[in-house]
Write a protein that holds these residues in place. Structure first.
Motif, PDB file in Angstrom:
ATOM      1  N   UNK A 166       0.846  -1.206   0.000  1.00  0.00           N
ATOM      2  CA  UNK A 166       0.000   0.000   0.000  1.00  0.00           C
ATOM      3  C   UNK A 166       0.877   1.251   0.000  1.00  0.00           C
ATOM      4  N   UNK A 167       1.906   1.253   0.836  1.00  0.00           N
ATOM      5  CA  UNK A 167       2.818   2.416   0.892  1.00  0.00           C
ATOM      6  C   UNK A 167       3.458   2.654  -0.469  1.00  0.00           C
ATOM      7  N   UNK A 168       3.917   1.555  -1.076  1.00  0.00           N
ATOM      8  CA  UNK A 168       4.565   1.684  -2.381  1.00  0.00           C
ATOM      9  C   UNK A 168       3.566   2.232  -3.419  1.00  0.00           C
ATOM     10  N   UNK A 169       2.347   1.691  -3.387  1.00  0.00           N
ATOM     11  CA  UNK A 169       1.328   2.141  -4.358  1.00  0.00           C
ATOM     12  C   UNK A 169       0.985   3.614  -4.144  1.00  0.00           C
ATOM     13  N   UNK A 170       0.915   4.020  -2.866  1.00  0.00           N
ATOM     14  CA  UNK A 170       0.574   5.425  -2.579  1.00  0.00           C
ATOM     15  C   UNK A 170       1.635   6.382  -3.112  1.00  0.00           C
ATOM     16  N   UNK A 171       2.876   5.927  -3.141  1.00  0.00           N
ATOM     17  CA  UNK A 171       3.942   6.823  -3.612  1.00  0.00           C
ATOM     18  C   UNK A 171       4.199   6.651  -5.108  1.00  0.00           C
ATOM     19  N   UNK A 197     -17.036 -15.149  -4.733  1.00  0.00           N
ATOM     20  CA  UNK A 197     -15.837 -14.329  -4.956  1.00  0.00           C
ATOM     21  C   UNK A 197     -16.140 -12.899  -4.496  1.00  0.00           C
ATOM     22  N   UNK A 198     -15.289 -12.368  -3.625  1.00  0.00           N
ATOM     23  CA  UNK A 198     -15.416 -10.948  -3.273  1.00  0.00           C
ATOM     24  C   UNK A 198     -14.396 -10.160  -4.074  1.00  0.00           C
ATOM     25  N   UNK A 199     -14.850  -9.061  -4.646  1.00  0.00           N
ATOM     26  CA  UNK A 199     -13.950  -8.128  -5.321  1.00  0.00           C
ATOM     27  C   UNK A 199     -13.747  -6.978  -4.344  1.00  0.00           C
ATOM     28  N   UNK A 200     -12.499  -6.757  -3.948  1.00  0.00           N
ATOM     29  CA  UNK A 200     -12.220  -5.706  -2.956  1.00  0.00           C
ATOM     30  C   UNK A 200     -11.223  -4.708  -3.532  1.00  0.00           C
ATOM     31  N   UNK A 201     -11.275  -3.476  -3.025  1.00  0.00           N
ATOM     32  CA  UNK A 201     -10.379  -2.457  -3.577  1.00  0.00           C
ATOM     33  C   UNK A 201     -10.097  -1.362  -2.562  1.00  0.00           C
ATOM     34  N   UNK A 202      -8.983  -0.696  -2.809  1.00  0.00           N
ATOM     35  CA  UNK A 202      -8.559   0.445  -1.988  1.00  0.00           C
ATOM     36  C   UNK A 202      -8.093   1.541  -2.933  1.00  0.00           C
ATOM     37  N   UNK A 203      -8.609   2.759  -2.762  1.00  0.00           N
ATOM     38  CA  UNK A 203      -8.115   3.882  -3.566  1.00  0.00           C
ATOM     39  C   UNK A 203      -6.829   4.393  -2.938  1.00  0.00           C
ATOM     40  N   UNK A 204      -5.808   4.614  -3.745  1.00  0.00           N
ATOM     41  CA  UNK A 204      -4.512   5.057  -3.199  1.00  0.00           C
ATOM     42  C   UNK A 204      -4.108   6.411  -3.800  1.00  0.00           C
ATOM     43  N   UNK A 218     -10.636 -10.182   6.658  1.00  0.00           N
ATOM     44  CA  UNK A 218     -10.478  -9.314   7.839  1.00  0.00           C
ATOM     45  C   UNK A 218      -9.251  -8.422   7.686  1.00  0.00           C
ATOM     46  N   UNK A 219      -8.161  -9.002   7.213  1.00  0.00           N
ATOM     47  CA  UNK A 219      -6.934  -8.214   7.026  1.00  0.00           C
ATOM     48  C   UNK A 219      -7.169  -7.082   6.027  1.00  0.00           C
ATOM     49  N   UNK A 220      -7.778  -7.408   4.892  1.00  0.00           N
ATOM     50  CA  UNK A 220      -7.996  -6.380   3.862  1.00  0.00           C
ATOM     51  C   UNK A 220      -8.906  -5.267   4.399  1.00  0.00           C
ATOM     52  N   UNK A 221      -9.957  -5.679   5.113  1.00  0.00           N
ATOM     53  CA  UNK A 221     -10.876  -4.651   5.653  1.00  0.00           C
ATOM     54  C   UNK A 221     -10.163  -3.760   6.657  1.00  0.00           C
ATOM     55  N   UNK A 222      -9.335  -4.348   7.507  1.00  0.00           N
ATOM     56  CA  UNK A 222      -8.607  -3.544   8.496  1.00  0.00           C
ATOM     57  C   UNK A 222      -7.706  -2.517   7.821  1.00  0.00           C
ATOM     58  N   UNK A 223      -7.231  -2.849   6.627  1.00  0.00           N
ATOM     59  CA  UNK A 223      -6.320  -1.931   5.925  1.00  0.00           C
ATOM     60  C   UNK A 223      -7.072  -0.946   5.026  1.00  0.00           C
ATOM     61  N   UNK A 224      -8.392  -0.987   5.076  1.00  0.00           N
ATOM     62  CA  UNK A 224      -9.181   0.020   4.366  1.00  0.00           C
ATOM     63  C   UNK A 224      -9.799  -0.449   3.062  1.00  0.00           C
ATOM     64  N   UNK A 225      -9.548  -1.709   2.681  1.00  0.00           N
ATOM     65  CA  UNK A 225     -10.172  -2.219   1.454  1.00  0.00           C
ATOM     66  C   UNK A 225     -11.682  -2.348   1.674  1.00  0.00           C
ATOM     67  N   UNK A 226     -12.440  -2.038   0.642  1.00  0.00           N
ATOM     68  CA  UNK A 226     -13.896  -2.191   0.722  1.00  0.00           C
ATOM     69  C   UNK A 226     -14.360  -3.205  -0.328  1.00  0.00           C
ATOM     70  N   UNK A 227     -15.496  -3.828  -0.030  1.00  0.00           N
ATOM     71  CA  UNK A 227     -16.062  -4.790  -0.977  1.00  0.00           C
ATOM     72  C   UNK A 227     -16.746  -4.012  -2.089  1.00  0.00           C
ATOM     73  N   UNK A 228     -16.301  -4.231  -3.302  1.00  0.00           N
ATOM     74  CA  UNK A 228     -16.919  -3.550  -4.452  1.00  0.00           C
ATOM     75  C   UNK A 228     -17.912  -4.459  -5.160  1.00  0.00           C
ATOM     76  N   UNK A 229     -17.767  -5.756  -4.900  1.00  0.00           N
ATOM     77  CA  UNK A 229     -18.686  -6.678  -5.570  1.00  0.00           C
ATOM     78  C   UNK A 229     -18.590  -8.072  -4.981  1.00  0.00           C
ATOM     79  N   UNK A 230     -19.670  -8.806  -5.179  1.00  0.00           N
ATOM     80  CA  UNK A 230     -19.730 -10.175  -4.661  1.00  0.00           C
ATOM     81  C   UNK A 230     -20.293 -11.044  -5.770  1.00  0.00           C
TER      82      UNK A 230
END
Ligand SMILES: CC(C)(COP(=O)(O)OP(=O)(O)OC[C@H]1O[C@@H](n2cnc3c(N)ncnc32)[C@H](O)[C@@H]1OP(=O)(O)O)[C@@H](O)C(=O)NCCC(=O)NCCS
Length: 179
Positions: free
Chosen positions: A120-125, A172-179, A145-157
């Motif tokens: 995530x840090x690398x992607x943000x920079x 299948x859950x599709x999850x994403x984080x805007x960086x 749980x790990x992804x949610x704790x780091x701010x990822x949200x479920x975009x689709x199921x």
């Protein structure tokens, strides 16, 4: 004097870009993870990856502007890996897809979190990436749980997206984080 438990807790987890010479260890760890049969869509007998193939991916991902292949080391041993695969088209350049795995005997000790945090840090920079995405089996509660704790949200199921050998279905859950 440190207790053994504390000593274990403070053993550093080192995250860095994978090297060509890590390919054999990475591919062996990935194959062992596939052999657990639960976490990825590929069955072990469908996996054709070799050390040479893995070395090529490590080389290419770490020279691409929007991709990375990192490993986690504890006491010099590779215990986990994460790939960020950036889109290769104009309209998809800004999205990096994540795949992460940690050796079974060290799970639950922070290695997965450290790999995800580094990605995530690398992607943000990174000036190109604007979004990290991933797919995860809905019943992989540890990973979700790990992804949610780091701010990822479920975009689709996607329901019944996968069928197991016994005929049962998994979502299948599709999850994403805007960086
Ligand atoms: C998912 C995975 C990468 C997580 O790595 P890890 O090193 O075990 O995770 P960490 O120790 O960093 O724990 C991070 C979080 O995961 C969750 N977690 C860890 N172990 C857990 C367990 N036994 N049960 C439920 N959640 C758990 C918790 O939310 C934890 O946060 P916390 O420590 O604040 O409670 C790892 O378990 C793994 O490689 N699993 C098999 C492959 C896989 O599923 N890859 C992802 C496919 S999408």
């Amino acid at each position: 004097m440190r207790t053994p438990a504390l000593a274990q807790k403070v053993t550093p987890i080192l995250i860095g870009n994978a090297l060509d010479s890590d390919a054999a260890d990475v591919v062996a760890l990935y194959r062992r993870t596939l052999e657990e049969g639960a976490w990825f869509i590929t069955y072990p007998d469908e996996f054709r990856g070799t050390e040479q193939w893995q070395a090529k991916i490590i080389r290419e991902w770490n020279t691409e502007t929007n991709s990375r292949f990192m490993v986690a080391r504890v006491d010099g041993q590779i215990v986990g890996a994460i790939s960020i695969t950036g889109g290769n088209k104009e309209r998809t350049h800004h999205v990096g897809n994540i795949e992460v795995f940690v050796a079974q005997d060290v799970r639950g000790r922070g290695v997965g979190r450290a790999l995800m945090a580094a990605a995530i840090l690398w992607a943000q920079s990174n000036p190109i990436l604007r979004k990290l995405g991933l797919h995860v089996f809905e019943d992989n509660t540890r990973a979700v749980a790990l992804y949610q704790q780091l701010g990822f949200v479920v975009e689709g199921r996607l329901e019944a997206e996968f069928q197991e050998i016994d005929g049962s279905f998994r979502n299948d859950l599709v999850m994403a984080l805007r960086v």
